[in-house]
Design an enzyme around this catalytic site. Structure first.
Site, mmCIF file in Angstrom:
data_model
loop_
_atom_site.group_PDB
_atom_site.id
_atom_site.type_symbol
_atom_site.label_atom_id
_atom_site.label_comp_id
_atom_site.label_asym_id
_atom_site.label_seq_id
_atom_site.Cartn_x
_atom_site.Cartn_y
_atom_site.Cartn_z
ATOM 1 N N ASN A 1 23.313 -18.744 12.564
ATOM 2 C CA ASN A 1 23.201 -17.568 11.692
ATOM 3 C C ASN A 1 23.348 -16.319 12.561
ATOM 4 O OD1 ASN A 1 22.484 -15.549 9.915
ATOM 5 N ND2 ASN A 1 20.312 -16.133 9.803
ATOM 6 N N LYS B 1 23.548 -13.258 11.648
ATOM 7 C CA LYS B 1 22.901 -12.061 11.083
ATOM 8 C C LYS B 1 23.857 -10.857 11.159
ATOM 9 C CE LYS B 1 18.521 -14.045 12.449
ATOM 10 N NZ LYS B 1 17.103 -13.864 12.591
ATOM 11 N N HIS C 1 16.805 -16.648 3.162
ATOM 12 C CA HIS C 1 16.316 -16.423 4.535
ATOM 13 C C HIS C 1 15.109 -15.492 4.479
ATOM 14 C CE1 HIS C 1 16.134 -15.076 8.681
ATOM 15 N NE2 HIS C 1 16.793 -16.176 8.989
ATOM 16 N N GLU D 1 14.330 -13.033 6.130
ATOM 17 C CA GLU D 1 14.659 -11.595 6.217
ATOM 18 C C GLU D 1 15.128 -11.066 4.859
ATOM 19 O OE1 GLU D 1 17.268 -11.951 9.602
ATOM 20 O OE2 GLU D 1 15.527 -12.462 10.826
ATOM 21 N N GLU E 1 11.935 -22.894 8.133
ATOM 22 C CA GLU E 1 11.870 -21.853 9.152
ATOM 23 C C GLU E 1 10.525 -21.134 9.069
ATOM 24 O OE1 GLU E 1 15.925 -20.509 10.556
ATOM 25 O OE2 GLU E 1 15.506 -19.336 8.781
ATOM 26 N N GLY F 1 12.724 -15.589 15.830
ATOM 27 C CA GLY F 1 12.936 -14.483 16.759
ATOM 28 C C GLY F 1 11.746 -14.183 17.654
ATOM 29 N N SER G 1 13.413 -19.962 16.830
ATOM 30 C CA SER G 1 13.414 -19.969 18.296
ATOM 31 C C SER G 1 13.927 -21.283 18.894
ATOM 32 C CB SER G 1 12.014 -19.628 18.827
ATOM 33 O OG SER G 1 11.657 -18.305 18.426
HETATM 34 C C1 PEP Z 1 16.814 -17.381 11.978
HETATM 35 O O1 PEP Z 1 16.784 -16.170 11.823
HETATM 36 O O2 PEP Z 1 17.222 -18.123 11.062
HETATM 37 C C2 PEP Z 1 16.352 -17.929 13.228
HETATM 38 C C3 PEP Z 1 16.023 -19.184 13.266
HETATM 39 O O3 PEP Z 1 16.286 -17.054 14.294
HETATM 40 P P1 PEP Z 1 15.893 -17.416 15.809
HETATM 41 O O4 PEP Z 1 16.638 -18.679 16.177
HETATM 42 O O5 PEP Z 1 16.361 -16.246 16.598
HETATM 43 O O6 PEP Z 1 14.434 -17.611 15.855
#
Ligand code: PEP
Length: 262
Positions: free
Chosen positions: A12, A14, A104, A106, A174, A180, A220
């Site tokens: 992803n 973003k 997601h 966000e 997630e 993040g 992460s």
């Molecule tokens: C995400 O935003 O879907 C995500 C998993 O981000 P990160 O891998 O940076 O934690």
């Protein structure tokens, strides 16, 4: 006979990489995986660029016949009409997107997407034969108050309300606190919630579909920790944010079968 699920590693991006950077990235990713003799049947790879990159990625993937799937990071719950700024699933299907990320965290927090909107978007994706990657996950506060599975389970039930039959979906667990943050869940935590989510899939879509549906872990993920997640029986891949923008790191995550001895 046990059903085997092809792992999916999804990047992803973003709000990163313009269409020229996207072309260069996807081309190099394909070269890198090709040079490393990556077996795409052992781990599927998909990228999720911004909307404005999709036509360029489609043209590259189709002209060079690259074994890389792609999709969008969101779509409208509507197919057409007076919805300024929205993108229809019909347009994504025309661009040969295979997948679309829905719900997601966000989008849920920054754009106030409710469970109802997420459910409507899942139905919009399925109307256009796009495979929705349905994101669910608890905040640190939810974890403390309700434990690990309650919120993701409720979000998945809501997302699948109204979905019947042999729907082709992917679920991404997630935990919001892991996105993040550099602090990934443990493989055991991911497995516990993934198992609970598979039970929801059995109840809503039936045993056969549940057995075929991939559940990803996201939060992460890096080359250094992918192995632990992929050893868990209910975790079938990863949704990768930050690390998907680093070509070598992402290629290494995709190549987990080669370096974890699975
Ligand atoms: C995400 O935003 O879907 C995500 C998993 O981000 P990160 O891998 O940076 O934690």
């Amino acid at each position: 006979m046990a059903v085997t699920r092809t792992p999916l590693i999804a990047g992803n991006w973003k709000l990163n990489l313009d269409h020229l950077q996207a072309i260069a990235f996807v081309q190099k990713l394909a070269w890198s995986l090709g040079d490393a003799k990556h077996d795409f049947a052992a781990a599927e790879v998909a990228v999720f660029p911004p909307f404005t990159d999709l036509r360029s990625v489609q043209t590259l993937v189709s002209s060079d016949k690259l074994p890389i799937a792609f999709g969008a990071q969101d779509l409208s719950e509507h197919d057409s009409g007076a919805y300024t700024g929205e993108i229809s699933g019909a347009f994504l299907a025309k661009l040969e997107c295979s997948y679309v990320i829905i719900g997601h965290s966000e989008r849920r927090t920054l754009h106030n997407e409710t469970d109802e909107v997420v459910g409507a978007k899942v139905q919009a994706a399925l109307r256009h034969n796009l495979v929705p990657i349905i994101c669910v996950g608890e905040t640190a506060d939810d974890l403390e108050k309700h434990g690990p599975s309650a919120v993701p389970v409720a979000q998945l039930r809501a997302a699948l309300a109204g979905v019947t039959g042999a729907a082709d979906v992917v679920v991404a667990y997630e935990p919001v606190w892991a996105i993040g943050s550099g602090q990934a869940a443990t493989p055991e935590q991911a497995e516990q919630v993934a198992a609970a989510l598979r039970t929801v899939l059995v109840e809503t879509l039936g045993e056969d579909v549940a057995a075929k549906t991939r559940i990803l872990y996201g939060g992460s993920v890096k080359a250094a920790n992918i192995a632990g997640f992929m050893r868990e029986p209910n975790v079938d891949g990863a949704l990768v944010g930050g690390a998907s923008l680093d070509l070598d790191e992402f290629a290494s995550i995709v190549r987990f079968p080669q370096h974890v001895g699975l």
